[in-house]
Structure formats: C-alpha cells, structure tokens
Design a protein around this motif. Structure first.
Motif, mmCIF file in Angstrom:
data_model
loop_
_atom_site.group_PDB
_atom_site.id
_atom_site.type_symbol
_atom_site.label_atom_id
_atom_site.label_comp_id
_atom_site.label_asym_id
_atom_site.label_seq_id
_atom_site.Cartn_x
_atom_site.Cartn_y
_atom_site.Cartn_z
ATOM 1 N N GLU A 265 -7.955 -0.986 -4.974
ATOM 2 C CA GLU A 265 -7.246 -1.629 -3.853
ATOM 3 C C GLU A 265 -6.733 -0.601 -2.867
ATOM 4 O O GLU A 265 -6.853 -0.779 -1.648
ATOM 5 N N LEU A 266 -6.187 0.480 -3.363
ATOM 6 C CA LEU A 266 -5.679 1.520 -2.466
ATOM 7 C C LEU A 266 -6.815 2.195 -1.726
ATOM 8 O O LEU A 266 -6.678 2.532 -0.541
ATOM 9 N N ALA A 267 -7.944 2.383 -2.396
ATOM 10 C CA ALA A 267 -9.093 3.012 -1.737
ATOM 11 C C ALA A 267 -9.688 2.109 -0.669
ATOM 12 O O ALA A 267 -10.237 2.578 0.316
ATOM 13 N N GLY A 268 -9.569 0.800 -0.898
ATOM 14 C CA GLY A 268 -10.126 -0.136 0.093
ATOM 15 C C GLY A 268 -9.319 -0.207 1.332
ATOM 16 O O GLY A 268 -9.796 -0.532 2.388
ATOM 17 N N ARG B 50 0.833 -1.205 0.000
ATOM 18 C CA ARG B 50 0.000 0.000 0.000
ATOM 19 C C ARG B 50 0.868 1.255 0.000
ATOM 20 O O ARG B 50 0.543 2.263 -0.646
ATOM 21 N N ALA B 51 1.985 1.194 0.737
ATOM 22 C CA ALA B 51 2.896 2.343 0.757
ATOM 23 C C ALA B 51 3.482 2.592 -0.634
ATOM 24 O O ALA B 51 3.602 3.741 -1.082
ATOM 25 N N LEU B 52 3.815 1.503 -1.347
ATOM 26 C CA LEU B 52 4.362 1.650 -2.693
ATOM 27 C C LEU B 52 3.295 2.151 -3.662
ATOM 28 O O LEU B 52 3.576 2.977 -4.547
ATOM 29 N N LEU B 53 2.066 1.671 -3.507
ATOM 30 C CA LEU B 53 0.971 2.171 -4.350
ATOM 31 C C LEU B 53 0.791 3.680 -4.158
ATOM 32 O O LEU B 53 0.533 4.407 -5.119
ATOM 33 N N GLN B 54 0.934 4.127 -2.918
ATOM 34 C CA GLN B 54 0.807 5.558 -2.658
ATOM 35 C C GLN B 54 1.934 6.340 -3.320
ATOM 36 O O GLN B 54 1.726 7.435 -3.845
#
Length: 300
Positions: free
Chosen positions: A297-300, A216-220
C-alpha cells in the motif's frame, strides 16, 4: 408555419486549363453538343473517362471532374475531342495545389489520431498498473455521439470512490443510463475517461479503502521505526509516535496515535512486535512494523 423549399443552382467554376489547345477543343466540343444528344455518345464518353482517368478529364475541362453525368454536355464532348487529338493536358495548378493541401491536412489528421491513440494507450497502461482487479474492455453499442468510447468492465463486483460497481457493467455506468456493451475486445484500450479514472482506484468489495494522506504519513513513520505501543504512568497501553511530543497525558512519551494505529491494524497494514524493544529516545515499547500488505500500500 408553412415550410418553403427553395432550390438554388451554384455557378459552374471558371475553367483554368493548362494546355494551349483548350480553345480549339472547346470550340469543337460546343459544335458537337448543339442539337439533340445522340444516345450512343454517352457510353462512349463514359468509356473514355474510365480509360483516361479523372486527372486527365480534369486537365481537359480545366476544372474538377466529377463524372460524365455531372458535367455540362459541352464538357463531356471535350473529352471525346481531346482523346481523338491524343492530348495529355496537366491538372490545373490551382486544383493540384488544393489537392496537395488536402493531402497534407489528411496526413496531419492521421498523425493527430495516432498521437491520441498512443496517449490513450499510455493512460490505460498507467491505470492498469495500479489495478488489482481483472477488467475487460468493451465497446459501447448505444452510441450517443459520433465517436464511440470503449469502456472498462470489471469481472467481479468492485468498489471505488464513487461507490459500488456491478460485475459485467461499465465502471462509468449509472442505473438511469445503462450501456449496451459489446463483446470483450482482446488487448483493448479503454477510451472513456471516467472508466480509466475508476480503474486506477477500484478494489474488491471486501478490500480496505486506499490509504489517505494521513494514513500514508503514519505508515511512513512506522517504516522509520518511531511508532511504539507504550505503557504510560497510569498503566494503560497507548500507541505513540515517540519522536513527537504532545501536551496531553503521557505526551512526554510521544504523540498518541491510538485510533489511527488501530485503523491501520484492522486493514492489515501493520502489526506490533510481541516483545519489548528500545525506542529511539531510550524508552521501551512494542514496535509497530509494516505487513506485506502495508508495504504494498505504501509503495502504491
């Protein structure tokens, strides 16, 4: 060891009458109760009790009335005497207070049950809000406790942090302890805590696992526009976080995240541009961006 059965007789509660004619009624009732009981008296007593009601009977005898068959003979005759005299005795104060306290307790229990149901409904709705798989709610018919639980049942095979779950079986079910489930409950709410926990995380068997904290950190970072695939001095292509330097080879261009980016790409969450663009620090590379699945996925 031989079992012994001992019978005991509980003492009759002391009468607490609230009307002045009690002694007169009691004396006459004891007089009538002497000797053999007239078989025709019992139906008359029961008819008076039904017509007058339990509260009136309780007021007459000065203690809780449980039925003509469960009171002493003299108490039963008191009903006939009081009825003949046209008395209207009130319920003893202590009994009335006990009933009031009992009613309050029942009301509090009903309020707690309603509060628990509302909590279970909100918890279920929250779990369903993140669930991408169709599930139904079914009751557990082989109940092991006094309070039955309703279970969540997926319509297709799914996967969770616990492992695989078969379609048509409760999410909390284990092979050594199968559930006997009832028919689907329309608009049902699962009350099994384990099922609710799994509902919030189940996914189709072929769907990728939920993003870890690091993913999630990488997606951000991808959203922030700082993840690029760049060509370093030796000619190779490497995915890097351009705002973070490292001491490894090519670290001046940013921290290498090759393996992590490849994993996110495999899951279908990110995709790289097909053309070069400028990095935040003035370099050039192929920028990585979120796909629709990655955004979800990031929003979830």
């Amino acid at each position: 060891m031989r079992r012994r059965v001992v019978s005991i007789t509980l003492p009759t509660p002391v009468p607490e009458p609230e009307y002045p004619e009690y002694d007169q009624v009691r004396t006459e009732a004891e007089r009538r109760s002497r000797g053999p009981l007239d078989p025709g008296a019992l139906p008359v007593m029961e008819a008076v009790a039904r017509r007058r009601g339990d509260d009136w009977c309780t007021g007459v005898i000065g203690r809780t009335f449980g039925g003509v068959a469960y009171v002493p003979c003299a108490d039963a005759f008191m009903l006939l005497v009081a009825d003949e005299m046209g008395l209207e005795p009130p319920v003893p104060q202590r009994i009335a207070e006990s009933r009031r306290l009992f009613d309050e307790q029942r009301a509090q229990e009903r309020a707690r049950r309603e509060e628990r149901k509302e909590h279970e409904r909100r918890r279920w709705e929250l779990a369903l809000s993140t669930c991408t798989v169709s599930v139904t709610v079914r009751a557990n018919l082989n109940r092991g406790g006094s309070r039955a639980l309703d279970h969540a049942v997926p319509d297709v095979p799914v996967r969770s942090s616990r492992g695989m779950h078969e379609a048509g079986r409760a999410l909390c079910e284990r092979k050594r302890n199968p559930r006997q489930l009832g028919e689907p409950i329309p608009d049902g709410v699962a009350t099994c805590q384990n099922c609710v926990t799994y509902v919030a995380e189940i996914r189709p068997v072929d769907a990728p696992a939920p993003a870890t904290k690091a993913e999630r950190a990488l997606l951000q970072l991808v959203v922030d526009g700082v993840v690029f695939t760049m060509r370093h001095a030796r000619g190779g292509l490497t995915a890097r976080v351009t705002t973070e330097r490292s001491s490894s080879a090519g670290g001046g261009q940013g921290r290498s995240v090759n393996a992590a980016v490849a994993k996110l790409e495999t899951k279908g969450w990110i995709a790289a541009d097909t053309e070069y663009s400028a990095t935040p620090d003035g370099g050039f590379g192929y920028r990585w961006r979120l796909t629709d699945a990655g955004t979800a996925e990031l929003a979830g």
